[in-house]
Design an enzyme around this catalytic site. Structure first.
Site, PDB file in Angstrom:
ATOM      1  CE1 TYR A 295      59.966 -18.004 102.507  1.00  0.00           C
ATOM      2  CE2 TYR A 295      59.662 -18.166 100.110  1.00  0.00           C
ATOM      3  CZ  TYR A 295      60.012 -18.674 101.394  1.00  0.00           C
ATOM      4  OH  TYR A 295      60.773 -19.913 101.306  1.00  0.00           O
TER       5      TYR A 295
ATOM      6  CD  GLN B  16      58.510 -23.999 107.068  1.00  0.00           C
ATOM      7  OE1 GLN B  16      57.662 -24.530 106.318  1.00  0.00           O
ATOM      8  NE2 GLN B  16      59.606 -24.728 106.960  1.00  0.00           N
TER       9      GLN B  16
ATOM     10  CB  SER C 281      58.565 -16.843  84.075  1.00  0.00           C
ATOM     11  OG  SER C 281      59.033 -15.654  83.555  1.00  0.00           O
TER      12      SER C 281
ATOM     13  CD  GLN D 248      61.519 -14.499  81.387  1.00  0.00           C
ATOM     14  OE1 GLN D 248      60.949 -14.741  82.332  1.00  0.00           O
ATOM     15  NE2 GLN D 248      62.682 -14.037  81.447  1.00  0.00           N
TER      16      GLN D 248
ATOM     17  CG  HIS E 143      62.686 -18.147  85.073  1.00  0.00           C
ATOM     18  ND1 HIS E 143      63.168 -17.586  86.246  1.00  0.00           N
ATOM     19  CD2 HIS E 143      62.458 -16.892  84.435  1.00  0.00           C
ATOM     20  CE1 HIS E 143      63.496 -16.647  86.096  1.00  0.00           C
ATOM     21  NE2 HIS E 143      63.197 -15.945  85.245  1.00  0.00           N
TER      22      HIS E 143
ATOM     23  CD  GLU F 276      56.350 -13.071  84.545  1.00  0.00           C
ATOM     24  OE1 GLU F 276      56.743 -12.754  85.679  1.00  0.00           O
ATOM     25  OE2 GLU F 276      56.278 -14.017  84.056  1.00  0.00           O
ATOM     26  CG  HIS F 277      58.254 -10.924  81.198  1.00  0.00           C
ATOM     27  ND1 HIS F 277      58.426 -12.110  81.631  1.00  0.00           N
ATOM     28  CD2 HIS F 277      58.815 -10.068  82.126  1.00  0.00           C
ATOM     29  CE1 HIS F 277      58.722 -11.988  82.997  1.00  0.00           C
ATOM     30  NE2 HIS F 277      59.152 -10.927  83.148  1.00  0.00           N
TER      31      HIS F 277
ATOM     32  CG  ASP G   4      63.909 -10.663  84.673  1.00  0.00           C
ATOM     33  OD1 ASP G   4      62.644 -10.468  84.982  1.00  0.00           O
ATOM     34  OD2 ASP G   4      64.129 -11.845  84.236  1.00  0.00           O
TER      35      ASP G   4
ATOM     36  CD  GLU H 243      20.041   0.845 100.145  1.00  0.00           C
ATOM     37  OE1 GLU H 243      20.413   0.815 101.191  1.00  0.00           O
ATOM     38  OE2 GLU H 243      20.447   1.034  99.063  1.00  0.00           O
TER      39      GLU H 243
ATOM     40  CG  HIS I  18      21.110   3.529 107.423  1.00  0.00           C
ATOM     41  ND1 HIS I  18      20.956   2.333 108.154  1.00  0.00           N
ATOM     42  CD2 HIS I  18      22.334   3.392 106.653  1.00  0.00           C
ATOM     43  CE1 HIS I  18      22.269   1.565 108.111  1.00  0.00           C
ATOM     44  NE2 HIS I  18      22.830   2.340 107.237  1.00  0.00           N
TER      45      HIS I  18
END
Length: 389
Positions: free
Chosen positions: A89, A151, A197, A219, A222, A287-288, A321, A375, A380
């Site tokens: 996406y 969607q 971010s 950052q 963003h 994250e960074h 990036d 068990e 088994h």
């Protein structure tokens, strides 16, 4: 899930103000050629260089199937295969990021995924961002469809008359896309539920305050929810970074967004020792993470939790990036404590292989029967027992 294409077309009309039909849903070769011309040769050239760096980095991650035969006739192993179909996406409009196309598609390509499809929203004119289309072609996307939002995620998760069902969905998006991925998880695999971010900088008295300030702001621009944190052992560095930030804010184009981000989630923290700074960074699990200290490599060895680590003053976050090669799809919201960057393994599936000879099974059959009986699973135990009656 119930209405397929009809639902995709209706929601595209409602939210993207674009009338899409079966005939115009799929991006054509002519549209891709037009996108290359609109993107411009300079930008296309840079994307091709970036794509090559990303491909070379991810090829290092490839693992082969393995088998471990033993003298008694036992063979154990792991068969490694790519998933059959991956769906990527890509947001549209103002948030069109060709770099994300490269980062999401190339690991799948390196893994050997046979069919990679991409969904991205059209503008009101029915066209897709040219940079996005050119990046998709460079990365090796097989099919591109004009659909966005929740969607688009549903279309890939369940399949429609025109859009194939995929095995895994990756790629960034707004809150609706993130929640759609969460709702479809289980029908399909997803990369993660990504948050805003984040950047964290560990700096000492040797750091260049101007560089630190510029990197924090990279950052903060963003998103108003983005996080930018400096942890420093130097009060002087803290004060100078704060001054530099004020100076940059007067000239940067997204200064309104940056100010809100810094007001909400921007911090300058002063630590009484480098070890204390490192402990705090490991707890935040950013994250960074940039390390701008006298000996960044020594500090790096003590970092347990970070999505990506940038060492030294010439390794600023945008390098990762866009260009260096490691993936920029990284764990956020502290999830670097247990998640990894997007990588080739995300597009692979593993199947265990087990083969025992009679001789090998005979040595252990009583152990297995005992385990099964304890068990309470007598069928088994019987499945093993009948072979030695």
């Amino acid at each position: 899930r119930e209405k397929g294409d009809e639902a995709v077309f209706a929601l595209t009309s409602k939210f993207d103000h674009c009338e899409i039909t079966t005939d115009t849903l799929k991006v054509t070769k002519e549209e891709i050629e037009e996108a290359y011309a609109q993107a411009g040769s300079d930008f296309v050239d840079v994307m091709q260089k970036s794509a090559e760096n990303i491909r070379l980095f991810h090829e290092k991650q490839l693992r082969s199937s393995w088998f471990d035969p033993r003298p008694d006739g036992t063979i154990l192993g792991m068969k490694m295969l790519p998933i059959a179909t991956a769906g990527v996406y890509v947001p549209g409009g103002k948030a069109a990021y060709p770099s994300s196309v490269l980062m999401n598609v190339i690991p799948a390509k390196v893994a050997g995924v046979e069919r990679i499809i991409m969904l991205t929203p059209p503008g009101a004119d029915g066209k897709v961002n040219p940079g996005t289309l050119a990046a998709a072609n460079i990365a090796g996307v097989d099919e591109i469809y004009k659909a966005g939002g929740a969607q688009a995620i549903a279309a890939m998760a369940f399949g429609t008359e025109s859009i194939p069902k995929v095995d895994k969905i990756t790629g960034p998006g707004n809150i609706f896309v993130a929640l759609a991925k969460k709702a479809c998880f289980g029908y399909v695999s997803i990369d993660s539920i990504a948050g805003p971010s984040e950047i964290l900088v560990i700096a000492d008295e040797t750091a260049n305050p101007r560089y630190v300030a510029a990197d924090l702001l990279s950052q903060a621009e963003h998103d108003e929810l983005a996080s930018a944190i400096l942890i420093t052992t130097s009060e002087s560095t803290a004060a100078k970074v704060s001054e530099e930030i004020d100076g940059f804010l007067s000239s940067l184009s997204r200064s309104d967004t940056i100010r809100k981000s810094l007001d909400n989630y921007g911090y300058i923290l002063i630590a009484d020792s480098l070890d204390s700074a490192i402990d705090t960074a490991n707890e935040i699990a950013s994250e960074h993470l940039e390390i701008l200290t006298k000996d960044p490599y020594s500090v790096m060895t003590k970092i347990r939790n970070a999505g990506a680590i940038f060492l030294g003053e010439y390794s600023s976050e945008p390098l990762g990036d866009y260009f260096a090669g490691p993936n920029h799809v990284l764990p956020t919201n502290g999830t670097a404590k247990f998640f990894s960057p997007l990588n080739v393994d995300d597009f692979m599936k593993k199947t265990s292989i087990i083969a025992y000879s009679r001789e090998a099974l005979e040595k252990v059959h009583k152990d297995i029967e005992l385990f099964a009986e304890r068990e309470g699973l007598t069928a088994h135990a019987n499945s093993i027992k009948v072979r030695f009656e």
